[in-house]
Each structure stands twice: as structure tokens, then as C-alpha cells.
Design a protein around this motif. Structure first.
Motif: not given
Length: 187
Positions: A49-75
């Protein structure tokens, strides 16, 4: 052609451009040198069981502001399925037990099941990927002392690219597998 038909045709042609595309990255298993003798012969690994952002097709990365973003890669595979299969593979190699991801493919019930619930699996803005949560081991096919354990695994990132995130995540899953293997051997 009517304006409505022209708009519909334009939308149909634009849809592929709006869908998620790009290179796919796998959570390649990282070899473990650990070998333990488990107190069980067979293990089923429930779907991680993964958090929604980690279970998404897009690879997640936290920005300097704390927001969860996707740098462009897919699983390349669904993250929950991939994590489950990687952990099952590691546990089989580390323990030499019969290990499979659910659904259990054999006739006889497994001795135990492992249930993993990640609270966090994120490449942080601080350059560290963190995997944390709980795992549960319970008897399935025979009496077994149920147990639970917490994990908090930091892995330094070698960059903020999707490939670096995939490599760090694979390393974190190896470390989690080693923790669970030690718990299976501690019986």
C-alpha cells in the motif's frame, strides 16, 4: 464541416498530446548480500500500500516549497505492483523460502503473510528519498506469533532525475526487505 465537428476533431487530435508520455523507469531490484534462515517455509507478500502520489504513474519529487511535483518520468509498471514484486523477490533470495506476491499461486496456504503499508515514499527536496510506514507479519497456514514493525528508511539521492529517484527507491525497497527478512528469522 460545422464548427462543432471541427472542435470535436481538434480535441480528438489533441488528446494524445495531453496524455502522460515519456520514458518509463523500473524499480530494478538491488542485490542484497544478507542471507538469513527464516522460521517459515513460505511467505505471501500482500500488495504494498503506497500513498496516492507514490502509487501514481508519474514519478514524484518534493519541491523546495514542499509541493509534490512530477519531473517528467513515468514508472514502467504500476508502482504498487512493482514494489510488491521487488520485495517478494528480495525475500525469496534473502531467506530461500518460497515467496510470492498475492494472489498466492500454490495449493497449500503460505505459512505467513507480509502486509506493508507505506506512509511515505518520496524523494525529498533535501536530497533524500524516505520510505516509512509499518509492516505486519501474520500466520496464514499455521499458528504463528503475529508481529508488526515500523520502518523509516532514508536513502541519499544521486540527483533529482527520474532515474536517480528510481535507483534510490530500489535501494529503499532492498533495505525494507532486509528488515522484514530479519523479522522472519527472529522467530
Amino acid at each position: 464541416m460545422t464548427p462543432l465537428r471541427a472542435l470535436a476533431l481538434a480535441l480528438v487530435l489533441l488528446l494524445p498530446a495531453c496524455s502522460a508520455t515519456g520514458p518509463g523507469y523500473q524499480m530494478e531490484p538491488v542485490t542484497s548480500d544478507l542471507r538469513v534462515r527464516p522460521a517459515v517455509r513460505s511467505v505471501v507478500v500482500r500488495t504494498v500500500s503506497l500513498p496516492a502520489y507514490a502509487a501514481a504513474d508519474e514519478i514524484a519529487l518534493q519541491s523546495a516549497t514542499g509541493a509534490i511535483e512530477t519531473p517528467g518520468g513515468l514508472w514502467a509498471d504500476t508502482p504498487e505492483r512493482a514494489a510488491t514484486l521487488v520485495i517478494a523477490r528480495h525475500l525469496a533470495e534473502i531467506t530461500s523460502a518460497t515467496v510470492a506476491a498475492e494472489p498466492w499461486p500454490l495449493d497449500a496456504l503460505p505459512d505467513v503473510s507480509v502486509d506493508i503499508r507505506a506512509e511515505r515514499l518520496l524523494a525529498g527536496a533535501d536530497g533524500v528519498l524516505r520510505l516509512s510506514g509499518m509492516y505486519y507479519i501474520s500466520g496464514e497456514g499455521r499458528p504463528f506469533d503475529n508481529s508488526a514493525g515500523r520502518f523509516d528508511i532514508p536513502v541519499p539521492l544521486e540527483g533529482a532525475t527520474p532515474g536517480a529517484i528510481a535507483a534510490a527507491q530500489a535501494n529503499a525497497l532492498r533495505q525494507l526487505s532486509e528488515t522484514i527478512a530479519r523479522a522472519l528469522a527472529a522467530r
